[in-house]
Design an enzyme around this catalytic site. Structure first.
Site, short mmCIF file in Angstrom:
data_model
loop_
_atom_site.label_atom_id
_atom_site.label_comp_id
_atom_site.label_asym_id
_atom_site.label_seq_id
_atom_site.Cartn_x
_atom_site.Cartn_y
_atom_site.Cartn_z
CE1 TYR A 91 -3.97 1.33 -0.76
CE2 TYR A 91 -3.43 2.85 0.99
CZ TYR A 91 -4.19 2.51 -0.11
OH TYR A 91 -5.14 3.37 -0.55
CD GLU A 233 -9.62 4.42 -1.07
OE1 GLU A 233 -10.36 4.01 -0.15
OE2 GLU A 233 -8.67 5.19 -0.87
CG ASP A 256 -10.88 4.67 3.68
OD1 ASP A 256 -11.23 4.61 4.87
OD2 ASP A 256 -9.69 4.58 3.31
CG ASN A 395 -0.90 9.31 1.73
OD1 ASN A 395 0.00 9.30 2.53
ND2 ASN A 395 -2.13 8.91 2.02
P1 NAD Z 1 -8.46 17.39 -2.57
O1 NAD Z 1 -7.86 17.57 -3.92
O2 NAD Z 1 -9.92 17.15 -2.44
O3 NAD Z 1 -8.10 18.69 -1.69
C1 NAD Z 1 -6.87 19.35 -1.64
C2 NAD Z 1 -7.13 20.76 -1.18
O4 NAD Z 1 -5.88 21.39 -0.90
C3 NAD Z 1 -7.84 21.64 -2.21
O5 NAD Z 1 -8.89 22.36 -1.61
C4 NAD Z 1 -6.73 22.58 -2.70
O6 NAD Z 1 -7.21 23.83 -3.11
C5 NAD Z 1 -5.89 22.71 -1.44
N1 NAD Z 1 -4.51 23.12 -1.69
C6 NAD Z 1 -3.67 22.70 -2.65
N2 NAD Z 1 -2.50 23.33 -2.55
C7 NAD Z 1 -2.59 24.15 -1.50
C8 NAD Z 1 -1.70 25.07 -0.89
N3 NAD Z 1 -0.47 25.24 -1.35
N4 NAD Z 1 -2.13 25.77 0.17
C9 NAD Z 1 -3.37 25.61 0.65
N5 NAD Z 1 -4.26 24.75 0.13
C10 NAD Z 1 -3.88 24.03 -0.95
O7 NAD Z 1 -7.65 16.22 -1.90
P2 NAD Z 1 -8.08 15.36 -0.62
O8 NAD Z 1 -8.90 14.20 -1.01
O9 NAD Z 1 -8.62 16.26 0.42
O10 NAD Z 1 -6.66 14.78 -0.20
C11 NAD Z 1 -5.61 15.65 0.15
C12 NAD Z 1 -4.39 14.83 0.48
O11 NAD Z 1 -4.64 14.06 1.64
C13 NAD Z 1 -3.95 13.85 -0.61
O12 NAD Z 1 -2.55 13.88 -0.75
C14 NAD Z 1 -4.36 12.51 -0.08
O13 NAD Z 1 -3.49 11.47 -0.52
C15 NAD Z 1 -4.21 12.73 1.40
N6 NAD Z 1 -5.04 11.82 2.20
C16 NAD Z 1 -4.40 11.09 3.15
C17 NAD Z 1 -5.11 10.22 3.93
C18 NAD Z 1 -4.38 9.42 4.98
O14 NAD Z 1 -3.20 9.26 4.90
N7 NAD Z 1 -5.04 8.91 5.99
C19 NAD Z 1 -6.46 10.06 3.71
C20 NAD Z 1 -7.11 10.83 2.74
C21 NAD Z 1 -6.37 11.72 1.99
#
Ligand code: NAD
Length: 534
Positions: A91, A233, A256, A395
């Site tokens: 993963y 997902e 998730d 991630n």
């Molecule tokens: P998303 O694309 O829905 O949201 C990202 C947000 O960040 C957007 O609103 C964007 O405008 C903002 N953004 C981007 N660059 C920015 C900056 N420089 N300053 C401020 N804001 C900024 O993505 P998401 O689904 O919310 O996921 C975000 C991240 O979280 C991904 O990398 C994902 O892999 C990670 N994630 C990790 C876990 C975990 O490890 N448990 C779970 C879910 C998501």
């Protein structure tokens, strides 16, 4: 009944060199195997030796995937017994690389593919899946794979990886789990132009064409596998919320990225309070990034604050969201509808100024952008808090807001740090810190097991609240003293079991359980857990 070569090459039933002399006689295997009758431990040793001899993580991923195809029980036994070493290989972070190169490292089809050409026939073609008792369906459309964007059909690697963790982390039987790729095309031109690309080689379908295909898929699952839990997902944020809102009260499903992330992050916040001694309801929590992950966490936080005694408006006041343009206020434009409730009358500070003025206790990164937690930000957080809590969720590792090493260096060892991707322990000023991984695998497999065990009709928010509480309680004092706000991943099956029992209780309390459950839920849930041995 399988015999001979057919038995030997069947991944579910084979024991390979572990077939006993009597079995070799009985099943026509004499001559098909070398002399030695190996124990599973010995086979595992051979697997580990081969895996460790590979020169890169992606080679290890390919090797492990082929093992899954050859001998399912040996794969899961090795994964469960060496989860800390192997989980990052099957993963995050390796799966990100594996998805990018999916078409190039492809060996054998796994999971189920649906494309727009299947319209009108989805329920029918689902009959082609050989297992009839599917209880969990992990589905992606590949549009937002980790922080890597649109990877089209290559996103199947995510559904396969998440499925493997249901089995390893919570003991779902592999036969009950179905990974699905809803291949609706890709807007990633480089992928479409890759001659080896395996997916539907067109731009993504959208609008009604897209929605009706999703709808047909959901209906198809209800017909073919009634009551199965649908795990959404890596859909883009608007679709993630749309499907959760649209289907959440009609079928058994959850997202998730929104709900699993929310529970695991809330658990980290709960556990961090055990170190800082701060009262949970006094915490100010700031998010960088206003996407699906942040929104899910913020919504569950509100529910948790309310459960802890705050009114909804008091709870909302504890949460601050900063996006690209700065702190979201009532004057901010283009705020996603779901986020509007978190805006407030406030000056439109940029991120640094917002940290300066608001002095959050907890800072959560969900941007998908590396380097956004700068030295200045970490220093400001440290100035404002004896132990700043920093959770960098993005991630894969290359996209994390800051590395563990940076967080410990810049905070001079004071930070309580967790991240979405794993980091090695960090030594600072003669002390070792163990950065915790806010891995969704602590939550969703246990929730899935609980839903399966209770045959719950729907997934409700309370299930994620209790999962977060249990996960936080499972962190030992020793782990907390090393700075970890999640338990060692080696205990994940025990945590999942406890979560599943609690989910059964919620299902009973909320009138969602379809069947009468035994009184001794503990033993009942344990009896359902798949234990790969011969
Ligand atoms: P998303 O694309 O829905 O949201 C990202 C947000 O960040 C957007 O609103 C964007 O405008 C903002 N953004 C981007 N660059 C920015 C900056 N420089 N300053 C401020 N804001 C900024 O993505 P998401 O689904 O919310 O996921 C975000 C991240 O979280 C991904 O990398 C994902 O892999 C990670 N994630 C990790 C876990 C975990 O490890 N448990 C779970 C879910 C998501």
């Amino acid at each position: 009944m399988l015999i001979g070569k057919a038995l030997l090459t069947d991944p579910v039933h084979t024991k390979s060199t572990a077939f006993t002399r009597a079995e070799r006689e009985q099943y026509g295997l004499r001559g098909l195997l070398p002399y030695d009758v190996a124990s599973m431990d010995k086979q595992k040793e051979r697997v580990l030796e081969s895996m460790r001899s590979k020169s890169s993580d992606i080679e290890k991923y390919i090797f492990l995937n082929s093992l899954l195809e050859r001998n399912q029980r040996l794969f899961y036994r090795t994964l469960i017994d060496h989860i800390q070493e192997i989980m990052p290989l099957i993963y995050t972070p390796t799966v990100g690389e594996a998805c990018k190169r999916f078409a190039h490292i492809f060996r054998k089809p796994q999971g189920f593919y649906i494309t727009p050409e299947d319209r009108g026939n989805i329920a029918e073609i689902l009959k082609n899946w050989p297992e009839k008792d599917v209880r969990i369906v992990v589905v992606t459309d590949g549009e937002r794979i980790l922080g890597l964007g649109d990877l089209g059909a290559n996103g199947m690697g995510i559904s396969i990886g998440k499925t493997a963790l249901y089995v390893a982390c919570a003991g779902l039987n592999p036969a009950h789990c179905l990974p699905v790729m809803l291949d609706v095309g890709t807007n990633n031109k480089a992928l479409r132009e890759d001659p080896l690309y395996l997916g539907y080689p067109h731009s993504r379908i959208h609008g009604d064409a897209y929605r009706s295909l999703i709808d047909e898929f959901i209906q198809g699952v209800q017909i073919r596998f009634p009551g199965a839990l649908i795990h959404f997902e890596d859909f883009v944020t608007p679709h993630a919320f749309e499907f959760l809102d649209g289907y959440g009260s009609k079928v058994c499903c959850f997202n998730d990225d929104i709900q699993g992330t929310a529970a695991v992050t809330l658990a980290g916040i709960y556990a961090s309070s055990r170190i800082t001694g701060k009262k949970f309801t006094d915490l100010n929590v700031m998010f960088l990034g206003a996407g699906s992950a942040a929104c899910g966490v913020a919504e569950l936080l509100v529910a948790a604050f309310c459960t802890a005694g705050l009114s909804e408006s008091q709870a909302l006041q504890r949460i601050w969201i900063v996006d690209r343009e700065g702190l979201l206020t009532t004057k901010s434009t283009n705020v996603k509808p779901r986020i509007v409730k978190f805006t407030r009358e406030y000056p439109e500070y940029n991120f640094e100024d917002a940290v300066d003025h608001i002095k959050p206790d907890v800072l959560i990164g969900a941007t998908g952008v590396a380097g956004t937690f700068t030295e200045a930000i970490i220093r400001k957080m440290t100035h404002a808090n004896q132990h700043p809590v920093i959770i960098a969720l993005s991630n894969p590792t290359s996209n994390t807001e800051c590395t563990a090493e940076q967080a410990y260096q810049w905070s001079e060892g004071k930070v309580i740090f967790a991240s979405g991707s794993p980091f090695e322990p960090v030594r600072y000023a003669d002390k070792w810190f163990r950065p915790a991984q806010g891995n969704n695998a602590y939550v969703y497999p246990g929730v899935g097991l609980g839903i399966y065990a209770s045959s719950a009709r729907f997934v409700v928010q309370k299930m994620f609240l209790v999962a977060a509480e249990i996960l936080a309680q499972s962190v030992t004092d020793q782990e907390l003293s090393a700075g970890a706000i999640y338990p060692a991943i080696t205990r994940v099956r025990a945590v999942s079991h406890t979560i599943a029992v609690a989910i059964c209780r919620v299902a009973i309390q909320e009138g969602l359980a379809k069947t009468q459950l035994p009184e001794d839920l503990d033993s009942y849930v344990k009896s359902l857990m798949y234990d790969p041995s011969y």
